[in-house]
Design an enzyme around this catalytic site. Structure first.
Site, PDB file in Angstrom:
ATOM      1  N   LYS A  65      61.072  12.724  85.001  1.00 46.32           N
ATOM      2  CA  LYS A  65      60.325  12.095  83.897  1.00 46.32           C
ATOM      3  C   LYS A  65      60.442  12.870  82.575  1.00 46.32           C
ATOM      4  CE  LYS A  65      57.037   9.777  86.910  1.00 46.32           C
ATOM      5  NZ  LYS A  65      55.629   9.541  87.272  1.00 46.32           N
ATOM      6  N   ASN A  86      58.385   7.228  82.214  1.00 47.51           N
ATOM      7  CA  ASN A  86      58.685   6.638  83.531  1.00 47.51           C
ATOM      8  C   ASN A  86      59.358   5.272  83.418  1.00 47.51           C
ATOM      9  OD1 ASN A  86      56.594   4.895  82.846  1.00 47.51           O
ATOM     10  ND2 ASN A  86      55.735   4.875  84.902  1.00 47.51           N
ATOM     11  N   ALA A 127      46.812  20.121  86.229  1.00 49.93           N
ATOM     12  CA  ALA A 127      47.259  20.217  84.832  1.00 49.93           C
ATOM     13  C   ALA A 127      48.776  20.224  84.766  1.00 49.93           C
ATOM     14  CB  ALA A 127      46.676  21.477  84.181  1.00 49.93           C
ATOM     15  N   GLY A 128      49.404  19.559  85.735  1.00 52.35           N
ATOM     16  CA  GLY A 128      50.859  19.428  85.736  1.00 52.35           C
ATOM     17  C   GLY A 128      51.269  18.119  85.091  1.00 52.35           C
ATOM     18  N   ARG A 151      44.079  25.198  89.184  1.00 46.81           N
ATOM     19  CA  ARG A 151      44.202  26.521  89.809  1.00 46.81           C
ATOM     20  C   ARG A 151      44.591  27.546  88.752  1.00 46.81           C
ATOM     21  NH1 ARG A 151      48.576  26.462  94.444  1.00 46.81           N
ATOM     22  NH2 ARG A 151      49.867  25.891  92.649  1.00 46.81           N
ATOM     23  N   VAL A 153      44.152  28.281  85.228  1.00 41.76           N
ATOM     24  CA  VAL A 153      43.237  27.784  84.190  1.00 41.76           C
ATOM     25  C   VAL A 153      43.946  27.635  82.839  1.00 41.76           C
ATOM     26  CG1 VAL A 153      41.001  28.152  83.080  1.00 41.76           C
ATOM     27  CG2 VAL A 153      41.378  28.946  85.395  1.00 41.76           C
TER      28      VAL A 153
HETATM   29  P1  ATR Z   1      53.183  17.001  89.097  1.00 42.54           P
HETATM   30  O1  ATR Z   1      54.259  16.392  88.294  1.00 42.54           O
HETATM   31  O2  ATR Z   1      52.985  16.384  90.462  1.00 42.54           O
HETATM   32  O3  ATR Z   1      51.909  17.101  88.341  1.00 42.54           O
HETATM   33  P2  ATR Z   1      53.530  19.819  88.646  1.00 42.54           P
HETATM   34  O4  ATR Z   1      53.786  19.590  87.209  1.00 42.54           O
HETATM   35  O5  ATR Z   1      54.337  20.823  89.385  1.00 42.54           O
HETATM   36  O6  ATR Z   1      53.707  18.479  89.464  1.00 42.54           O
HETATM   37  O7  ATR Z   1      51.970  20.150  88.812  1.00 42.54           O
HETATM   38  C1  ATR Z   1      51.398  20.339  90.070  1.00 42.54           C
HETATM   39  C2  ATR Z   1      49.891  20.456  89.900  1.00 42.54           C
HETATM   40  O8  ATR Z   1      49.279  20.542  91.187  1.00 42.54           O
HETATM   41  C3  ATR Z   1      49.454  21.676  89.144  1.00 42.54           C
HETATM   42  O9  ATR Z   1      48.249  21.392  88.487  1.00 42.54           O
HETATM   43  C4  ATR Z   1      49.253  22.683  90.287  1.00 42.54           C
HETATM   44  O10 ATR Z   1      48.408  23.761  89.953  1.00 42.54           O
HETATM   45  P3  ATR Z   1      49.010  25.036  89.149  1.00 42.54           P
HETATM   46  O11 ATR Z   1      49.184  24.584  87.733  1.00 42.54           O
HETATM   47  O12 ATR Z   1      47.985  26.087  89.298  1.00 42.54           O
HETATM   48  O13 ATR Z   1      50.319  25.355  89.828  1.00 42.54           O
HETATM   49  C5  ATR Z   1      48.587  21.774  91.285  1.00 42.54           C
HETATM   50  N1  ATR Z   1      48.675  22.238  92.681  1.00 42.54           N
HETATM   51  C6  ATR Z   1      49.692  22.061  93.531  1.00 42.54           C
HETATM   52  N2  ATR Z   1      49.399  22.573  94.759  1.00 42.54           N
HETATM   53  C7  ATR Z   1      48.143  23.079  94.656  1.00 42.54           C
HETATM   54  C8  ATR Z   1      47.265  23.730  95.587  1.00 42.54           C
HETATM   55  N3  ATR Z   1      47.597  23.983  96.849  1.00 42.54           N
HETATM   56  N4  ATR Z   1      46.057  24.109  95.133  1.00 42.54           N
HETATM   57  C9  ATR Z   1      45.684  23.872  93.857  1.00 42.54           C
HETATM   58  N5  ATR Z   1      46.469  23.255  92.953  1.00 42.54           N
HETATM   59  C10 ATR Z   1      47.673  22.868  93.338  1.00 42.54           C
END
Ligand code: ATR
EC number: 1.1.1.25
Length: 270
Positions: A65, A86, A127-128, A151, A153
């Site tokens: 994306k 998308n 926040a991803g 996770r 912040v």
């Molecule tokens: P996506 O496109 O699915 O949002 P991403 O940009 O890699 O993928 O973001 C993944 C998100 O899921 C993030 O917010 C990640 O937290 P971090 O920023 O701290 O990495 C969160 N995430 C994934 N697995 C997690 C877990 N086991 N516990 C808490 N947060 C998780």
């Protein structure tokens, strides 16, 4: 026959071809919609190839994306806000980029689940890319407050910092700072469910009549199980969002709005 496809990696389990075929049949539109797996380093080459073959547009899913965003020669404001695309539309050499994920989520909540967002306390987990993609449309629905918990912040804080100030009060937190907070709508936009991981969420997060929404679909995620154990009044997976984002893409391409309810019912039955 106008041709479209979804591009992803992996893409074999994508339901988009089924959904668009159902929309086409329902609205009497003549089109074909396939799926194409691009190599991780081959997204642009695949899009260029499809464009040269006369495809009219493509949907783009994980992990492309952001590349789709860079590739688009024109972006809608909501795609620009999301920083991700998308839906690509090919016209006369131009590549229009849009993002229908956020509007798909909000429509599912407001119309299909008949929940209000206006004036509500909303918690967005993650926040991803997935969270970024829905933030703008969520704010347009005028919640009273929107808390982004992550996770890491810093990433939630950066998201909040990028938002133009409006009527919704915004804040960013870690999961450990959610104790003693109550929300009316809690949306899981983390990818934790993919790996069957449980988020470290405190007890007592859900207000009376609260909605727990997981953007994943296909099975009960640990977040949905947590919501059930916590007694959330309504629990939804992301199937409705999937169908609604597809309907919006279909509308962009065909200028016809399909009826999503029968398509959602068919997918649930299957
Ligand atoms: P996506 O496109 O699915 O949002 P991403 O940009 O890699 O993928 O973001 C993944 C998100 O899921 C993030 O917010 C990640 O937290 P971090 O920023 O701290 O990495 C969160 N995430 C994934 N697995 C997690 C877990 N086991 N516990 C808490 N947060 C998780």
């Amino acid at each position: 026959m106008d041709r479209y496809a979804v591009i992803g990696h992996p893409v074999e389990h994508s339901k988009s071809p089924l959904i668009h075929a159902a929309f086409a049949q329902q609205t009497g539109q003549q089109l074909e919609y396939g799926k194409v797996q691009a190599p991780l380093d081959g997204f642009v080459a695949i899009v260029t190839d499809l464009q040269e073959k006369g495809y009219r547009g493509v949907n783009v899913t994980v992990p492309f994306k952001f590349e789709a965003y860079s590739l688009a020669t024109e972006l809608t404001p909501r795609a620009r806000d999301a920083g991700a695309v998308n839906t690509l539309t090919f016209t006369d050499g131009a590549i229009h980029g849009d993002n229908t994920d956020g509007v798909g989520l909000v429509r599912d909540i407001l119309q299909n689940l008949a929940f209000t967002l206006a004036g509500k306390r909303v918690l967005l987990l993650g926040a991803g890319g997935a969270a970024e993609g829905v933030l703008g449309p969520l704010l347009e629905a005028s919640p009273l407050s929107l808390c982004i918990a992550n996770r890491t912040v810093d990433k939630a804080e950066a998201m909040v910092a990028r938002v133009r100030p409006g009527q919704t009060s915004l804040d960013a937190r870690g999961f450990d700072a959610l104790a003693d907070q109550e929300f009316d709508v809690v949306i899981n936009a983390t990818s934790s469910g993919l790996h069957n991981e449980r988020l470290p969420l405190p007890s007592g997060l859900f207000a009376a009549d609260a909605l727990a929404y997981d953007m994943m679909y296909g099975r009960e995620t640990p977040f949905m199980r947590y919501a059930r154990e916590e007694g959330a009044s309504r629990i939804a997976d992301g199937l409705g969002m999937l169908v609604e984002q597809a309907a919006e893409a279909f509308y962009i391409w065909r200028r016809v709005r399909p009826d999503t309810a029968p398509v959602m019912a068919a997918l649930r039955a299957a």
